[in-house]
Design a protein around this motif. Structure first.
Motif, PDB file in Angstrom:
ATOM      1  N   ALA A  45       0.981  -1.306  -0.058  1.00 36.37           N
ATOM      2  CA  ALA A  45       0.059  -0.079  -0.120  1.00 36.37           C
ATOM      3  C   ALA A  45       0.885   1.007   0.241  1.00 36.37           C
ATOM      4  CB  ALA A  45      -0.984   0.137   1.153  1.00 36.37           C
ATOM      5  N   PHE A  46       1.904   1.324   0.600  1.00 34.56           N
ATOM      6  CA  PHE A  46       3.051   2.564   0.925  1.00 34.56           C
ATOM      7  C   PHE A  46       3.994   2.408  -0.175  1.00 34.56           C
ATOM      8  CE2 PHE A  46       0.691   2.897   4.842  1.00 34.56           C
ATOM      9  CZ  PHE A  46       0.659   4.155   4.928  1.00 34.56           C
ATOM     10  N   ARG A  47       4.288   3.401  -0.841  1.00 35.48           N
ATOM     11  CA  ARG A  47       5.484   3.521  -1.689  1.00 35.48           C
ATOM     12  C   ARG A  47       6.545   3.777  -0.686  1.00 35.48           C
ATOM     13  NH1 ARG A  47       9.005   7.003  -3.490  1.00 35.48           N
ATOM     14  NH2 ARG A  47       7.756   8.911  -3.139  1.00 35.48           N
ATOM     15  N   VAL A  48       6.273   4.564   0.022  1.00 37.30           N
ATOM     16  CA  VAL A  48       7.367   5.089   1.173  1.00 37.30           C
ATOM     17  C   VAL A  48       6.831   5.336   2.466  1.00 37.30           C
ATOM     18  CG1 VAL A  48       7.454   7.703   0.494  1.00 37.30           C
ATOM     19  CG2 VAL A  48       9.450   6.623   1.350  1.00 37.30           C
ATOM     20  N   VAL A  49       7.465   5.100   3.595  1.00 34.15           N
ATOM     21  CA  VAL A  49       7.039   5.587   4.921  1.00 34.15           C
ATOM     22  C   VAL A  49       8.085   6.478   5.498  1.00 34.15           C
ATOM     23  CG1 VAL A  49       6.549   4.428   7.171  1.00 34.15           C
ATOM     24  CG2 VAL A  49       6.088   3.251   5.294  1.00 34.15           C
ATOM     25  N   PHE A  50       7.615   7.616   6.061  1.00 37.57           N
ATOM     26  CA  PHE A  50       8.320   8.529   6.836  1.00 37.57           C
ATOM     27  C   PHE A  50       8.498   8.158   8.408  1.00 37.57           C
ATOM     28  CE2 PHE A  50       6.158  11.245   3.504  1.00 37.57           C
ATOM     29  CZ  PHE A  50       6.849  10.840   2.417  1.00 37.57           C
ATOM     30  N   ALA A  51       9.026   7.174   8.864  1.00 35.78           N
ATOM     31  CA  ALA A  51       9.002   6.781  10.056  1.00 35.78           C
ATOM     32  C   ALA A  51       9.569   7.500  11.225  1.00 35.78           C
ATOM     33  CB  ALA A  51       9.794   5.213  10.275  1.00 35.78           C
ATOM     34  N   GLU A  52      10.920   8.047  10.692  1.00 37.47           N
ATOM     35  CA  GLU A  52      11.485   9.137  11.674  1.00 37.47           C
ATOM     36  C   GLU A  52      10.976  10.432  11.570  1.00 37.47           C
ATOM     37  OE1 GLU A  52      13.623   8.095  14.042  1.00 37.47           O
ATOM     38  OE2 GLU A  52      13.207   6.096  13.328  1.00 37.47           O
ATOM     39  N   ARG A  53      10.536  10.922  10.541  1.00 37.30           N
ATOM     40  CA  ARG A  53       9.876  12.228  10.393  1.00 37.30           C
ATOM     41  C   ARG A  53       8.565  11.982  10.830  1.00 37.30           C
ATOM     42  NH1 ARG A  53       9.138  15.026   4.342  1.00 37.30           N
ATOM     43  NH2 ARG A  53       8.245  16.864   4.998  1.00 37.30           N
ATOM     44  N   ALA A  54       7.769  11.042  11.020  1.00 36.92           N
ATOM     45  CA  ALA A  54       6.561  11.042  11.519  1.00 36.92           C
ATOM     46  C   ALA A  54       6.721  11.045  13.122  1.00 36.92           C
ATOM     47  CB  ALA A  54       5.764   9.862  11.125  1.00 36.92           C
ATOM     48  N   ARG A  55       7.716  10.246  13.584  1.00 33.87           N
ATOM     49  CA  ARG A  55       7.991  10.222  15.044  1.00 33.87           C
ATOM     50  C   ARG A  55       8.168  11.870  15.505  1.00 33.87           C
ATOM     51  NH1 ARG A  55      10.892   5.285  13.586  1.00 33.87           N
ATOM     52  NH2 ARG A  55       9.656   3.628  14.684  1.00 33.87           N
ATOM     53  N   MET A  56       9.165  12.323  14.667  1.00 32.08           N
ATOM     54  CA  MET A  56       9.336  13.905  15.199  1.00 32.08           C
ATOM     55  C   MET A  56       8.140  14.684  14.933  1.00 32.08           C
ATOM     56  SD  MET A  56      12.029  16.524  13.021  1.00 32.08           S
ATOM     57  CE  MET A  56      10.785  16.567  11.765  1.00 32.08           C
ATOM     58  N   GLU A  57       7.242  14.537  13.938  1.00 27.19           N
ATOM     59  CA  GLU A  57       6.062  15.438  14.055  1.00 27.19           C
ATOM     60  C   GLU A  57       5.308  14.978  15.145  1.00 27.19           C
ATOM     61  OE1 GLU A  57       4.175  15.418   9.809  1.00 27.19           O
ATOM     62  OE2 GLU A  57       6.098  15.590   9.173  1.00 27.19           O
ATOM     63  N   ALA A  58       5.022  13.529  15.446  1.00 25.25           N
ATOM     64  CA  ALA A  58       4.265  13.260  16.574  1.00 25.25           C
ATOM     65  C   ALA A  58       4.608  13.851  17.939  1.00 25.25           C
ATOM     66  CB  ALA A  58       4.188  11.631  16.634  1.00 25.25           C
ATOM     67  N   ASP A  59       6.022  13.943  18.086  1.00 29.07           N
ATOM     68  CA  ASP A  59       6.587  14.327  19.205  1.00 29.07           C
ATOM     69  C   ASP A  59       6.019  15.897  19.286  1.00 29.07           C
ATOM     70  OD1 ASP A  59       7.505  12.121  20.065  1.00 29.07           O
ATOM     71  OD2 ASP A  59       9.464  12.304  19.324  1.00 29.07           O
ATOM     72  N   GLN A  60       6.252  16.472  18.178  1.00 32.65           N
ATOM     73  CA  GLN A  60       6.084  18.205  18.229  1.00 32.65           C
ATOM     74  C   GLN A  60       4.358  18.240  18.472  1.00 32.65           C
ATOM     75  OE1 GLN A  60       7.508  18.951  14.284  1.00 32.65           O
ATOM     76  NE2 GLN A  60       9.436  19.439  14.829  1.00 32.65           N
ATOM     77  N   ALA A  61       3.525  17.355  17.860  1.00 32.56           N
ATOM     78  CA  ALA A  61       2.281  17.618  18.362  1.00 32.56           C
ATOM     79  C   ALA A  61       1.943  17.424  19.653  1.00 32.56           C
ATOM     80  CB  ALA A  61       1.481  16.570  17.303  1.00 32.56           C
ATOM     81  N   ASP A  62       2.598  16.215  20.262  1.00 32.37           N
ATOM     82  CA  ASP A  62       2.226  16.165  21.809  1.00 32.37           C
ATOM     83  C   ASP A  62       2.839  17.077  22.728  1.00 32.37           C
ATOM     84  OD1 ASP A  62       1.332  13.543  21.129  1.00 32.37           O
ATOM     85  OD2 ASP A  62       3.210  12.507  21.429  1.00 32.37           O
ATOM     86  N   ALA A  63       3.998  17.935  22.134  1.00 33.01           N
ATOM     87  CA  ALA A  63       4.362  18.942  22.710  1.00 33.01           C
ATOM     88  C   ALA A  63       3.327  20.227  22.695  1.00 33.01           C
ATOM     89  CB  ALA A  63       5.847  19.668  22.186  1.00 33.01           C
ATOM     90  N   ARG A  64       2.732  20.529  21.596  1.00 38.49           N
ATOM     91  CA  ARG A  64       1.941  21.327  21.182  1.00 38.49           C
ATOM     92  C   ARG A  64       0.497  21.281  22.278  1.00 38.49           C
ATOM     93  NH1 ARG A  64       3.112  20.813  15.690  1.00 38.49           N
ATOM     94  NH2 ARG A  64       4.622  22.459  15.138  1.00 38.49           N
ATOM     95  N   ARG A  65      -0.052  19.946  22.175  1.00 42.35           N
ATOM     96  CA  ARG A  65      -1.219  19.569  23.028  1.00 42.35           C
ATOM     97  C   ARG A  65      -0.744  19.855  24.350  1.00 42.35           C
ATOM     98  NH1 ARG A  65      -2.867  16.136  26.200  1.00 42.35           N
ATOM     99  NH2 ARG A  65      -1.215  14.709  26.182  1.00 42.35           N
TER     100      ARG A  65
END
Length: 178
Positions: A45-65
């Motif tokens: 289903a996925f051509r490319v997965v942005f694992a590290e980038r997604a983790r970083m964005e998730a950490d930023q979202a958690d900090a914002r929340r």
């Protein structure tokens, strides 16, 4: 809520759970990364997965929340069909005739990010979106998670398969044929 129920909960419920502090964006991203690692080799289903980038964005979202930030999709992972630009990534349109990495997010990706979404990866599509099944000579065939011998359709078959298999709660897709 167990992991499978959470994977299929949908983005509205996931956004609600994140906003309430019942789950973190990082936990949700990790859940999906595990499912992608386990199931995507069969589904493609996925051509490319942005694992590290997604983790970083998730950490930023958690900090914002944690700082009181509110956005409709704050911390919710989504996938993006490989016809939409993600800054710094190649957009292939299902073919091997592609150029350099995108300089900026396409408008739909920009709006999803503005709503707080975390982009976890790009999904497959047929070559140039030209056929109603998701298969290309470059990237191979995407499989329907409910019947592996069948296609999930096209041209947004990668996005459809990713959501149907619980690899992500939602995915950006397109409908050129109406």
């Amino acid at each position: 809520m167990d992991a499978t129920d959470l994977a299929y909960a949908g983005i509205a419920k996931q956004a609600e759970l994140i906003a309430a502090g019942e789950i973190s964006s990082r936990e949700l991203v990790e859940l999906y990364l595990e499912r992608i690692a386990r199931l995507n080799p069969k589904l493609n289903a996925f051509r490319v997965v942005f694992a590290e980038r997604a983790r970083m964005e998730a950490d930023q979202a958690d900090a914002r929340r944690g700082a009181g930030g509110e956005r409709p999709l704050l911390g919710v992972p989504i996938a993006v069909k490989d016809e939409f630009d993600v800054a710094g990534e190649v957009t292939t349109f299902g073919t091997n005739a592609y150029g350099e990495s995108a300089r900026a997010d396409s408008e739909i990706v920009r709006r999803a990010r503005a709503a707080g979404a975390v982009v976890i990866g790009k999904t497959h599509m047929p070559e140039l979106g030209a056929v109603p099944w998701t298969e290309s000579p470059t990237w191979g065939a995407t499989r329907n998670p409910w019947e592996l011998q069948h296609s999930p359709g096209g041209s947004s078959g990668g996005s459809a398969a990713a959501v149907a298999a619980g690899l992500v709660g939602a995915a950006l897709a397109g409908d050129g044929g109406g």
